[in-house]
Scaffold this active site. Sequence first.
Site, PDB file in Angstrom:
ATOM      1  N   CYS A  48      -1.920   9.292   2.654  1.00 56.14           N
ATOM      2  CA  CYS A  48      -1.470   8.763   1.360  1.00 56.14           C
ATOM      3  C   CYS A  48      -2.457   9.030   0.240  1.00 56.14           C
ATOM      4  O   CYS A  48      -2.069   9.074  -0.931  1.00 56.14           O
ATOM      5  CB  CYS A  48      -1.183   7.268   1.466  1.00 56.14           C
ATOM      6  SG  CYS A  48      -2.603   6.271   1.975  1.00 56.14           S
TER       7      CYS A  48
ATOM      8  N   GLU B 290       0.865  -1.179   0.000  1.00 62.33           N
ATOM      9  CA  GLU B 290       0.000   0.000   0.000  1.00 62.33           C
ATOM     10  C   GLU B 290       0.899   1.226   0.000  1.00 62.33           C
ATOM     11  O   GLU B 290       1.475   1.588   1.029  1.00 62.33           O
ATOM     12  CB  GLU B 290      -0.925  -0.023   1.222  1.00 62.33           C
ATOM     13  CG  GLU B 290      -1.851  -1.224   1.278  1.00 62.33           C
ATOM     14  CD  GLU B 290      -2.824  -1.300   0.116  1.00 62.33           C
ATOM     15  OE1 GLU B 290      -3.111  -0.238  -0.486  1.00 62.33           O
ATOM     16  OE2 GLU B 290      -3.282  -2.403  -0.206  1.00 62.33           O
TER      17      GLU B 290
END
Length: 467
Positions: free
Chosen positions: A254, A220
């Site tokens: 993110c 991720e």
Amino acid sequence: MSHALPQITAPLLLDDLIKRQDQYFQSGATRSYEFRRQQLQKLMQVAHLHERDILDALSKDLRKHETEAFLAEIGIVYAEISDALKHLKRWMKPRKVGSPLTVFPARSRIVPEPLGRSLIISPWNYPYQLTIAPVIGAIAAGNVAVIKPSELAPHTAVLLEKLINENFAPEYLRVLNGGVELSQELLSRRWDHIFFTGSTAVGKVIASAAAKHLTPCTLELGGKSPCLVTRKANLDVTARRIIFGKFLNAGQTCVAPDYVLVEDGVHDALIEALRREITLRFGTDPLRNEQLPRIINERHFQRLSRLIEPGKVNFGGRSDPGQLLIEPTLMTGVQIHDPVMQEEIFGPVLPIIPVKDLEEAKRFILGFEKPLALYLFSDDAAEHQDIIGSVSFGGGCINDTLMHLANPNLPFGGVGASGLGAYHGQFSFDAFSHKKAVLVNGTSMDLPVRYFPWIRSKEKVLRLLMK
């Protein structure tokens, strides 16, 4: 309780832990539905019991306000555990699939099985949520795990060590705290699955280490996630949701909008709406607002400070080095070669770039690696389909930011340089599972066409069966 991180685990102790986890997993202790459910319930109980401790740790590491910490960290964990408890039995159930005539009278099914020993390496920006969320998937899928939190959020890392290690057996779940040296030791061992959340640069290191053992990974990562605003957007709602998504956790997210591409005709109006929204949410002096989160450390503060070009600051731009605070900042007049466009910003700085139309915006986005997220603000369904159908990105929203993460029925993950694999909800279970193919044939019938010797009549039958 001390918040100093312990020294690196000695290699011999690490090898002993790995051996114990191997033996425990091979015993089958983690495989039953009852065991997995009990462990998820225990994880929920521990989280509820220590909610105040978690809030305090997040405040000390990132100055997160309690409400923001609950919204973006604790509440998401509660929802993920609840979803797993609700659906676990269905996720575990073997799935029947069809069988072609060539295998008649066989029956076929897909059986999910745990991958085994998992390594979970988590980041500092959402240090509780992004550690526990993959742990939920590992538990639900029947794995054992070693968990390595980020040393850059030390208060949360030490708390996670306490919460996990005092409530779960080491042969089942174990938190190990340390820095880069510990990560290197962990990556030198063989695992059945590695789950990593962090930067693309470190993701490449993880993938390289995993390749030596052919270990599957869920990565991720991140990247420059664009936000597109067209003439057909509701600008007041657009500004509100961009400011929410960009400046949550001081932009250290993110999937935060990394930059905005806005059609020329609404460029000035959008900026005015964004400026109003920042003032409404953070006040006229954001640096004095106690709800403004801090930048994680001095290194990241200095990096962000270098990205802010004073001559291109449209709004904000001030900072408090002593408290590691940077106020919400809008930049205009930004060019693609500017420093702020050369890396993922990961902070409270938002470049706004005018474009002629949606086609120019698409060309701009395609000049970068595939992003983790994309956000489009427009009330035109044709524009929605245009972007969804022509631009590759991990996931995103139409007329919103971040909120695709709040739906456990949606996979969360990147594509290309922004990540590999996905999780949340059943996708977390799937990330830590192998889909075992099982064909069960009968013995009362046995079609002769598949056996030697080969003759023309058998080929004719096969051609009919395999059309």
